[in-house]
Design a protein around this motif. Structure first.
Motif, PDB file in Angstrom:
ATOM      1  N   CYS A  20       0.850  -1.183   0.000  1.00 59.42           N
ATOM      2  CA  CYS A  20       0.000   0.000   0.000  1.00 59.42           C
ATOM      3  C   CYS A  20       0.893   1.242   0.000  1.00 59.42           C
ATOM      4  CB  CYS A  20      -0.912  -0.002   1.211  1.00 59.42           C
ATOM      5  SG  CYS A  20      -1.978   1.461   1.299  1.00 59.42           S
ATOM      6  N   CYS A  54      -6.347  -2.213   0.447  1.00 60.63           N
ATOM      7  CA  CYS A  54      -5.636  -2.329   1.724  1.00 60.63           C
ATOM      8  C   CYS A  54      -6.652  -2.317   2.863  1.00 60.63           C
ATOM      9  CB  CYS A  54      -4.637  -1.185   1.870  1.00 60.63           C
ATOM     10  SG  CYS A  54      -3.769  -1.181   3.451  1.00 60.63           S
ATOM     11  N   SER A  55      -6.721  -3.398   3.606  1.00 62.82           N
ATOM     12  CA  SER A  55      -7.698  -3.488   4.694  1.00 62.82           C
ATOM     13  C   SER A  55      -7.361  -2.542   5.840  1.00 62.82           C
ATOM     14  CB  SER A  55      -7.787  -4.927   5.200  1.00 62.82           C
ATOM     15  OG  SER A  55      -6.523  -5.366   5.662  1.00 62.82           O
ATOM     16  N   ARG A  58      -8.649   0.859   4.779  1.00 59.13           N
ATOM     17  CA  ARG A  58     -10.121   0.829   4.800  1.00 59.13           C
ATOM     18  C   ARG A  58     -10.647   0.944   6.228  1.00 59.13           C
ATOM     19  NH1 ARG A  58     -13.332  -0.909   0.171  1.00 59.13           N
ATOM     20  NH2 ARG A  58     -12.284   0.265  -1.464  1.00 59.13           N
ATOM     21  N   ALA A  59      -9.955   0.310   7.158  1.00 62.28           N
ATOM     22  CA  ALA A  59     -10.376   0.381   8.563  1.00 62.28           C
ATOM     23  C   ALA A  59     -10.253   1.804   9.111  1.00 62.28           C
ATOM     24  CB  ALA A  59      -9.550  -0.581   9.404  1.00 62.28           C
ATOM     25  N   GLY A  64      -7.783   3.086   0.358  1.00 63.65           N
ATOM     26  CA  GLY A  64      -6.979   1.864   0.355  1.00 63.65           C
ATOM     27  C   GLY A  64      -6.748   1.268  -1.015  1.00 63.65           C
TER      28      GLY A  64
END
Length: 100
Positions: A20, A54-55, A58-59, A64
């Motif tokens: 990322c 990209c988790s 996103r969180a 992401g």
């Protein structure tokens, strides 16, 4: 690798490095681990950047989607194994020469 004139697909790789650009997170994934993104063995590598996110970003509420992908091809893995084997054999010969 792919045949001339054909795009490389997931079935041609051993693993995929996904990094990322926003957060710097990097992870190596095997092709089977990409199924949750709708990736199959016939998915072209060029389409991966549009599917993987990209988790961690996103969180945090970020898109992401600024990722870069690098593939380790099956033939490349075999090449690395061969080089490691050759170096291993050389080390044994050098150690034996020192003792004599």
């Amino acid at each position: 690798m792919a045949l001339p004139g054909r795009k490389p697909v997931i079935a041609h790789v051993v693993s995929i490095s996904v990094e990322c650009a926003d957060c710097g997170r990097n992870r190596w994934w095997k092709p089977d681990e990409l199924r949750r993104f709708g990736v199959t063995g016939s998915t072209p590598l060029a389409e991966l950047s549009g599917r993987i996110v990209c988790s961690a970003c996103r969180a945090d509420g970020l898109p992401g989607t600024a990722i870069s992908i690098q593939a380790a091809f099956i033939d490349e893995r075999q090449r690395v194994r061969s080089e490691a084997q050759m170096l291993s054999e050389r080390e044994v010969l050098v150690e034996g020469a020192r003792r004599a």
